[in-house]
Scaffold this motif. Structure first.
Motif: not given
Length: 420
Positions: A136-159
């Motif tokens: 049930e946990m797998y089917v429900r999933g966990v929600r993420i903020d993709r806008t925030e994830l995209g910003l974090l991805l850019d920051e991590t690439e620079l680091a």
């Protein structure tokens, strides 16, 4: 088989799945599956309702085998060949044939029957009961903020680029051989080799060298950011939705703990505000954070029945309580350094560390570690006796241990896999 009729549902519809699961509940039957989380997750996803399996008693034949200590080979066909009179992996022809399906069904029942005793153990029963919950946990999933994830991805690439720039260029730092050569060329005195004679550059080895060599510090920094980037951020981004569906496995770790894959939702990093990307699944819902404090000490107290360790855990700060006993002074006089030192020694002791190894990792002398252990062994008598018993048994060739909840662990295979 339902009401004496054998049924095969090929590509069942949403309504057919609902009828099937409703029949299971009506009959109050115990459903036997193999790798049940996969099958249940598939059914719940097709039925578009993650709650439909609730109330159905489940037995997972694969997890019963895993609970018995058979955790290295867990495919159905291999277990059929090992524990039943049925043929193994090449039997039944094409995987879509009715004969192949029939052999799988019969094999699942026979494997379940072979390991049926495991279901009567708390660990085996608990794993079977948890299986639908994880589905049930797998089917429900966990929600993420993709806008925030995209910003974090850019920051991590620079680091990541910045950390790589601090290392010698032209080296594939993901290659053990090239990494070892580059470190040696830089004057780093590597200390350990593999069974095949290659220099080890794993994290435990490098941690012991980091204080002495700046290049090792830079390499560890690069690896940490790279692991965050490739192990977490990229897989989350590549999901292309705002929901992460991670496979939670009860058989994925030798120690018996829960594991998470495709992608990993455990060991979420603290750095780069990583945890800010997660969101509740509805506006009026909230995330809660919970953690079992001093988990290892609690398990040790449970297994050994050590009253003094139990008393320590009843205190506001168990590590400060233990430190006060070790140093023979009131808790309020224990310094942060003393608390940290005793905490590191006790945790290391529970995981089988030697005085020399603990001293090296914590940054104190072996003599100081021994003085702490002398007091610790003298006061925490039941815990100390248990540790000595385990050490004696392991040195005498014991190949199996059994957890308090009845799970079996095969030490001979585990040690063979780890190598010398």
């Amino acid at each position: 088989e339902i009401d004496g009729v054998s049924c095969i549902l090929e590509s069942p519809t949403e309504s057919e799945i609902r009828l099937l699961l409703g029949k299971f509940k009506e009959l109050e039957c115990r459903v036997t599956l193999f790798n049940a989380t996969f099958d249940i997750s598939h059914l719940l996803y097709q039925a578009k309702d993650p709650t439909l399996w609730r109330g159905i008693e489940t037995v997972d034949a694969m997890l019963l085998a895993h609970n018995s200590g058979q955790s290295e080979v867990l495919s159905l066909k291999h277990l059929m060949a090992m524990y039943t009179a049925l043929p193994g992996s090449r039997a039944g022809g094409d995987t879509t044939s009715k004969k192949y399906l029939a052999l799988d069904l019969i094999g699942t029942r026979l494997v379940r029957d072979h390991f049926a005793g495991q279901y009567n153990k708390p660990s085996g029963r608990l794993m079977s009961h948890l299986t639908p919950v994880l589905s049930e946990m797998y089917v429900r999933g966990v929600r993420i903020d993709r806008t925030e994830l995209g910003l974090l991805l850019d920051e991590t690439e620079l680091a990541l680029a910045e950390s790589l720039s601090k290392l010698p260029q032209g080296v594939n730092w993901n290659s053990t051989a090239e990494t070892a050569k580059a470190l040696i060329d830089a004057g780093v005195e590597l200390t350990e080799k593999t069974a095949t004679g290659m220099w080890k550059t794993s994290e435990p080895v490098l941690l012991e060298l980091a204080e002495e060599y700046e290049i090792v510090q830079n390499l560890l920094e690069y690896r940490g950011i790279s692991k965050l980037y490739t192990g977490f951020l990229l897989p989350y981004w590549e999901s292309q939705t705002e929901w992460i569906h991670s496979r939670l496995l009860l058989h994925g770790a030798e120690t018996g703990r829960l594991s998470s894959r495709d992608p990993n939702l455990q060991q979420i990093p603290r750095r780069f505000r990583f945890k800010t990307i997660f969101r509740p699944d509805a506006p009026d819902h909230y995330w809660g954070l919970c953690d079992l404090a001093q988990a290892e000490l609690r398990v040790a107290a449970l297994i050994t029945g050590d009253e003094l360790m139990a008393e320590a855990l009843m205190n506001e700060d168990a590590h400060r309580f233990v430190a006060s006993i070790v140093y023979g002074k009131p808790q309020e006089e224990i310094t942060s350094a003393e608390r940290k030192k005793v905490k590191g020694i006790v945790f290391g002791l529970l995981y089988g560390g030697s005085s020399f190894g603990l001293a090296k990792r914590i940054g104190v002398s072996p003599k100081e570690v021994d003085s702490v252990l002398d007091v610790f062994f003298g006061r925490f008598k039941k815990l100390s006796a248990w540790l000595k018993k385990v050490e004696k048994e392991s040195n005498s060739g014991v190949t199996e241990i059994h957890t308090p909840f009845g799970r079996t662990r095969r030490l001979d295979r585990q040690l063979a896999n780890e190598g010398p």
